[in-house]
Scaffold this motif. Structure first.
Motif, PDB file in Angstrom:
ATOM      1  N   GLY A   2     -40.610  58.653 -28.258  1.00  0.00           N
ATOM      2  CA  GLY A   2     -41.171  57.978 -27.105  1.00  0.00           C
ATOM      3  C   GLY A   2     -42.569  58.482 -26.843  1.00  0.00           C
ATOM      4  O   GLY A   2     -43.123  59.254 -27.582  1.00  0.00           O
ATOM      5  N   GLY A   3     -43.131  58.018 -25.754  1.00  0.00           N
ATOM      6  CA  GLY A   3     -44.480  58.444 -25.434  1.00  0.00           C
ATOM      7  C   GLY A   3     -44.726  58.410 -23.937  1.00  0.00           C
ATOM      8  O   GLY A   3     -43.901  57.936 -23.160  1.00  0.00           O
ATOM      9  N   ILE A   4     -45.855  58.949 -23.557  1.00  0.00           N
ATOM     10  CA  ILE A   4     -46.285  58.924 -22.169  1.00  0.00           C
ATOM     11  C   ILE A   4     -47.671  58.301 -22.106  1.00  0.00           C
ATOM     12  O   ILE A   4     -48.351  58.176 -23.120  1.00  0.00           O
ATOM     13  CB  ILE A   4     -46.281  60.341 -21.548  1.00  0.00           C
ATOM     14  CG1 ILE A   4     -47.149  61.288 -22.367  1.00  0.00           C
ATOM     15  CG2 ILE A   4     -44.882  60.889 -21.436  1.00  0.00           C
ATOM     16  CD1 ILE A   4     -47.283  62.668 -21.773  1.00  0.00           C
ATOM     17  N   PHE A  18     -46.563  70.536 -28.453  1.00  0.00           N
ATOM     18  CA  PHE A  18     -47.542  69.474 -28.657  1.00  0.00           C
ATOM     19  C   PHE A  18     -48.308  69.202 -27.368  1.00  0.00           C
ATOM     20  O   PHE A  18     -49.535  69.106 -27.377  1.00  0.00           O
ATOM     21  CB  PHE A  18     -46.843  68.199 -29.152  1.00  0.00           C
ATOM     22  CG  PHE A  18     -47.792  67.071 -29.459  1.00  0.00           C
ATOM     23  CD1 PHE A  18     -48.364  66.959 -30.714  1.00  0.00           C
ATOM     24  CD2 PHE A  18     -48.118  66.127 -28.491  1.00  0.00           C
ATOM     25  CE1 PHE A  18     -49.241  65.916 -31.004  1.00  0.00           C
ATOM     26  CE2 PHE A  18     -48.989  65.094 -28.772  1.00  0.00           C
ATOM     27  CZ  PHE A  18     -49.550  64.989 -30.039  1.00  0.00           C
ATOM     28  N   LEU A  19     -47.600  69.076 -26.256  1.00  0.00           N
ATOM     29  CA  LEU A  19     -48.252  68.753 -24.982  1.00  0.00           C
ATOM     30  C   LEU A  19     -49.160  69.885 -24.496  1.00  0.00           C
ATOM     31  O   LEU A  19     -50.244  69.617 -23.963  1.00  0.00           O
ATOM     32  CB  LEU A  19     -47.208  68.392 -23.930  1.00  0.00           C
ATOM     33  CG  LEU A  19     -46.424  67.103 -24.209  1.00  0.00           C
ATOM     34  CD1 LEU A  19     -45.351  66.880 -23.156  1.00  0.00           C
ATOM     35  CD2 LEU A  19     -47.362  65.905 -24.293  1.00  0.00           C
ATOM     36  N   VAL A  24     -54.893  71.798 -24.018  1.00  0.00           N
ATOM     37  CA  VAL A  24     -55.991  72.686 -24.446  1.00  0.00           C
ATOM     38  C   VAL A  24     -57.050  71.870 -25.172  1.00  0.00           C
ATOM     39  O   VAL A  24     -58.261  72.023 -24.950  1.00  0.00           O
ATOM     40  CB  VAL A  24     -55.457  73.825 -25.344  1.00  0.00           C
ATOM     41  CG1 VAL A  24     -56.590  74.592 -26.010  1.00  0.00           C
ATOM     42  CG2 VAL A  24     -54.555  74.751 -24.542  1.00  0.00           C
ATOM     43  N   HIS A  25     -56.602  70.981 -26.040  1.00  0.00           N
ATOM     44  CA  HIS A  25     -57.491  70.152 -26.844  1.00  0.00           C
ATOM     45  C   HIS A  25     -58.388  69.274 -25.959  1.00  0.00           C
ATOM     46  O   HIS A  25     -59.595  69.167 -26.207  1.00  0.00           O
ATOM     47  CB  HIS A  25     -56.626  69.287 -27.773  1.00  0.00           C
ATOM     48  CG  HIS A  25     -57.383  68.582 -28.837  1.00  0.00           C
ATOM     49  ND1 HIS A  25     -57.920  69.231 -29.922  1.00  0.00           N
ATOM     50  CD2 HIS A  25     -57.683  67.265 -28.990  1.00  0.00           C
ATOM     51  CE1 HIS A  25     -58.512  68.350 -30.707  1.00  0.00           C
ATOM     52  NE2 HIS A  25     -58.389  67.154 -30.156  1.00  0.00           N
ATOM     53  N   LEU A  70     -51.741  70.341 -33.321  1.00  0.00           N
ATOM     54  CA  LEU A  70     -51.372  68.928 -33.148  1.00  0.00           C
ATOM     55  C   LEU A  70     -51.130  68.254 -34.503  1.00  0.00           C
ATOM     56  O   LEU A  70     -50.169  67.494 -34.669  1.00  0.00           O
ATOM     57  CB  LEU A  70     -52.468  68.184 -32.382  1.00  0.00           C
ATOM     58  CG  LEU A  70     -52.711  68.634 -30.943  1.00  0.00           C
ATOM     59  CD1 LEU A  70     -53.987  68.014 -30.391  1.00  0.00           C
ATOM     60  CD2 LEU A  70     -51.522  68.291 -30.059  1.00  0.00           C
ATOM     61  N   SER A  71     -52.001  68.543 -35.454  1.00  0.00           N
ATOM     62  CA  SER A  71     -51.860  67.947 -36.786  1.00  0.00           C
ATOM     63  C   SER A  71     -50.637  68.481 -37.509  1.00  0.00           C
ATOM     64  O   SER A  71     -49.965  67.734 -38.230  1.00  0.00           O
ATOM     65  CB  SER A  71     -53.120  68.208 -37.614  1.00  0.00           C
ATOM     66  OG  SER A  71     -54.227  67.554 -37.044  1.00  0.00           O
TER      67      SER A  71
END
Length: 167
Positions: A2-4, A18-19, A24-25, A70-71
């Motif tokens: 899913g996603g936000i 990941f979040l 930070v990213h 993330l990658s």
């Protein structure tokens, strides 16, 4: 998965690591955009140029580290962004390490890193951004370079050593 939705930009829900890395990213990326622009527009060698350039480089280090996380989590979807991030960070380090002895390489390296930073952002988010969402996908890859490379060339041209002739 899913996603936000984050301010209109879809974000995959790939877990808490990941979040956190994404948070930070984003902060580091915004820092880079702001301080990179300040450094580029300020007097070369001046206090603002030097300080904002250091903040840019540190921010880019955080962008690079978070991008690697993330990658790693979503490699299939982000491998191309990893390559762009490697180019951005390598270019910035090259520029930084040549700031005194090779000022033209400094300009080229730092400028190229800024272009790569923006390219990564637009490649990843361009389709969801106002105005950019009307452009073809290839333009996300090309427009930052089309706009940035002439500015880098101009900066190099202005800083090049002028050879004088002696009679």
């Amino acid at each position: 998965m899913g996603g936000i939705d984050l301010l209109g930009i879809p974000v995959p829900d790939a877990g808490p690591v990941f979040l956190v890395a994404l948070a930070v990213h984003i902060v580091a990326g915004v820092t880079c955009v702001a301080f990179g622009a300040v450094s580029a527009l300020s007097a070369k060698g001046g206090v603002w140029h030097v300080r904002s350039g250091r903040v840019y480089l540190c921010g880019l280090g955080a962008v690079f580290a978070s991008m690697a996380v993330l990658s790693g989590i979503r490699w299939r979807e982000n491998a191309h962004l990893f390559a762009i991030g490697c180019l951005a960070f390598t270019s910035a380090l090259t520029g930084y390490l040549n700031r005194r002895l090779r000022p033209l390489l400094h300009i080229a390296g730092m400028g190229t890193s800024y272009i790569a930073l923006l390219t990564g952002f637009y490649v990843d988010n361009g389709a969801t951004l106002p105005v950019w969402d009307r452009l073809p996908g290839w333009s996300y890859w090309v427009l930052p370079s089309l706009l940035g490379l002439p500015l880098i060339a101009r900066a190099i041209w202005r800083r090049r050593p002028v050879k004088t002739t002696t009679s």
